[in-house]
Structures are given as C-alpha cells and as structure tokens.
Motif scaffolding. Structure first.
Motif, PDB file in Angstrom:
ATOM      1  N   ILE A 148     -30.818 104.773  81.248  1.00 24.47           N
ATOM      2  CA  ILE A 148     -31.182 103.634  80.400  1.00 24.47           C
ATOM      3  C   ILE A 148     -31.272 104.082  78.942  1.00 24.47           C
TER       4      ILE A 148
ATOM      5  N   ALA B  72     -32.072 102.552  75.065  1.00 22.43           N
ATOM      6  CA  ALA B  72     -32.554 101.449  74.237  1.00 22.43           C
ATOM      7  C   ALA B  72     -31.731 101.385  72.952  1.00 22.43           C
TER       8      ALA B  72
ATOM      9  N   THR C  58     -20.355  97.580  75.926  1.00 21.83           N
ATOM     10  CA  THR C  58     -20.604  97.081  77.282  1.00 21.83           C
ATOM     11  C   THR C  58     -19.562  96.084  77.761  1.00 21.83           C
TER      12      THR C  58
ATOM     13  N   GLN D 113     -22.467  92.494  81.064  1.00 27.19           N
ATOM     14  CA  GLN D 113     -23.733  92.163  80.427  1.00 27.19           C
ATOM     15  C   GLN D 113     -24.473  91.111  81.237  1.00 27.19           C
TER      16      GLN D 113
ATOM     17  N   THR E 242     -28.112  88.516  80.599  1.00 30.61           N
ATOM     18  CA  THR E 242     -29.130  88.116  79.633  1.00 30.61           C
ATOM     19  C   THR E 242     -30.224  87.323  80.319  1.00 30.61           C
TER      20      THR E 242
ATOM     21  N   ARG F 210     -28.953  93.095  78.541  1.00 32.81           N
ATOM     22  CA  ARG F 210     -28.641  94.426  79.055  1.00 32.81           C
ATOM     23  C   ARG F 210     -27.154  94.470  79.373  1.00 32.81           C
TER      24      ARG F 210
ATOM     25  N   ASP G 204     -23.844  97.278  80.825  1.00 28.72           N
ATOM     26  CA  ASP G 204     -23.532  98.529  81.499  1.00 28.72           C
ATOM     27  C   ASP G 204     -22.260  99.145  80.937  1.00 28.72           C
TER      28      ASP G 204
ATOM     29  N   THR H 124     -27.056 102.022  81.247  1.00 22.35           N
ATOM     30  CA  THR H 124     -27.461 100.647  80.961  1.00 22.35           C
ATOM     31  C   THR H 124     -28.030 100.603  79.549  1.00 22.35           C
TER      32      THR H 124
ATOM     33  N   VAL I 131     -29.985  98.641  76.724  1.00 20.85           N
ATOM     34  CA  VAL I 131     -30.973  97.569  76.553  1.00 20.85           C
ATOM     35  C   VAL I 131     -31.020  97.194  75.077  1.00 20.85           C
ATOM     36  N   ASP I 132     -30.563  95.994  74.764  1.00 21.25           N
ATOM     37  CA  ASP I 132     -30.483  95.540  73.373  1.00 21.25           C
ATOM     38  C   ASP I 132     -31.829  94.966  72.950  1.00 21.25           C
TER      39      ASP I 132
ATOM     40  N   TYR J 222     -41.411  98.317  74.056  1.00 21.44           N
ATOM     41  CA  TYR J 222     -40.392  98.875  74.937  1.00 21.44           C
ATOM     42  C   TYR J 222     -40.109 100.338  74.599  1.00 21.44           C
TER      43      TYR J 222
END
Length: 207
Positions: free
Chosen positions: A7, A9, A26, A30, A32, A44, A46, A55, A57-58, A78
């Motif tokens: 993961i 960020a 990605t 995706q 949402t 998110r 992949d 992955t 994470v936006d 986060y």
C-alpha cells in the motif's frame, strides 16, 4: 495465493497533477467511495511492477498536515495510521517552495519510506525554471523523481522508485540532515534561467 499488495499513500497539494499521476499509474484499475464517516471521496487504484502488486491510496489534496478542513484531517490521520508501507509526495516544479511545506511535514509524520515526485517539469521549463533534483534529494534524504505526468515523462522511473521504496526494510533515511528546513534556505536545487532561451539547460526528467 497471490502476494498481498503493498500500500502506497499519495499526498500532495491541490493542483499539482496528483489526479493525473494517480490515473496514469493505475489506469482503469481503480475503485472509489467515501472515507469512513466522511463525505470526502476516497480513491484507490492498483498497479503491478516487477512482479509485485501495489495499491495506491489517493489522499485528499492538502496544503498542511495541521488540519483546517476535513480533507486535511483525513490526509493527516491516514499518514499517521501506519496502513501505508510507503508514501508518494507530489510537488509542483513551477513553485516548488510552496510545496515543500507539505513535503517536509509528510517526511516527518510518515515513518515509512517516501518518494518525492516533482511534477509539471514541462511547465517549469516554459517558465525558465531548472531544478537540481539530485541536490533536492540529498537535502531531503529521500528519492526525488521528476515527471511531466500529462505527457508521460518520468513515470517509468517513478514506478521503479515506488517499488523500491515499498519493499524496503529497516531505516530508510540515509542523508536527511538534522535540520532539513535550514538546509533548504539557500535553495541550492533551483536556478531561474528566465530570459535565457537557447542557452538555458534542458530540464532533467527524473534525475
């Protein structure tokens, strides 16, 4: 059984091309929704690189990790949650000084490997701005990759840097000085070449 995805960020100020970088990395992989208990959108996506799954994470666009809005609170919480194994911090090459506030705060708050992506290098070149990305990397103690995401420049190097950061173990800070803010006062990584055209050096994509 496939390996679990690493993961990452994705943090950055608004209007630094964060969505362009996220969408390009990605593609259509995706999904949402909303952050738990919030009306703020969550995205998110992949990607696969070098046989590893990731992955992305936006996080909501934010100027600071000292929250003045729900978006900034989500980003801070986060980054401090420990879920991400690495963090990608986007900065604007056309006004890098403004982006450095969030960059430095994120490097301090997120106790995981980080990659700094200086985006919009094509726009910076139009304004006669040339950045010394290796010097910036040395000052921050983190990898720095230059991109022009809208035209695909530097994204392969960015993928490689993210893969390396996400799978890194142990202490990741190697050259971070004791006072990163003071190290950046003289701005050794920025040279304005406004007014110079043919003689101006070309921007360094992803150095």
């Amino acid at each position: 059984m496939p390996n679990e995805a690493h993961i990452i960020a994705l943090a950055g100020n608004p209007n630094v091309g964060k969505s362009t970088v996220f969408n390009t990395l990605t593609g259509l992989r995706q999904h949402t929704g909303n952050w738990p208990g919030k009306t703020v959108a969550a995205a998110r996506g992949d990607l696969t690189y070098g046989g590893e799954r990731f992955t992305l994470v936006d996080l909501p666009g934010t100027y600071s990790l000292f929250p003045n809005s729900a978006e900034e609170e989500i980003a801070r919480d986060y980054l401090c949650s420990g879920e991400a194994e690495a963090v990608l911090i986007l900065a604007d090459a056309t006004c890098l000084e403004r982006s450095l506030n969030l960059v430095l705060q994120t490097l301090e708050a997120a106790d995981v490997p980080a990659v700094v992506c200086v985006n919009l290098l094509d726009e910076a070149a139009k304004k006669g701005i040339v950045l010394d990305l290796p010097a910036l990397s040395h000052a921050l103690g983190a990898p720095v990759v230059g991109t022009a995401a809208s035209c695909g420049e530097g994204l392969d190097k960015l993928r490689a840097a993210l893969a390396a950061a996400s799978t890194r173990c142990g202490c990741w800070r190697t050259t971070l000085c004791s006072s990163p803010a003071s190290a950046l006062i003289c701005l050794p990584w920025r040279r304005s070449v406004s007014g110079r055209s043919a003689s101006a050096p070309a921007p360094s994509w992803g150095s």
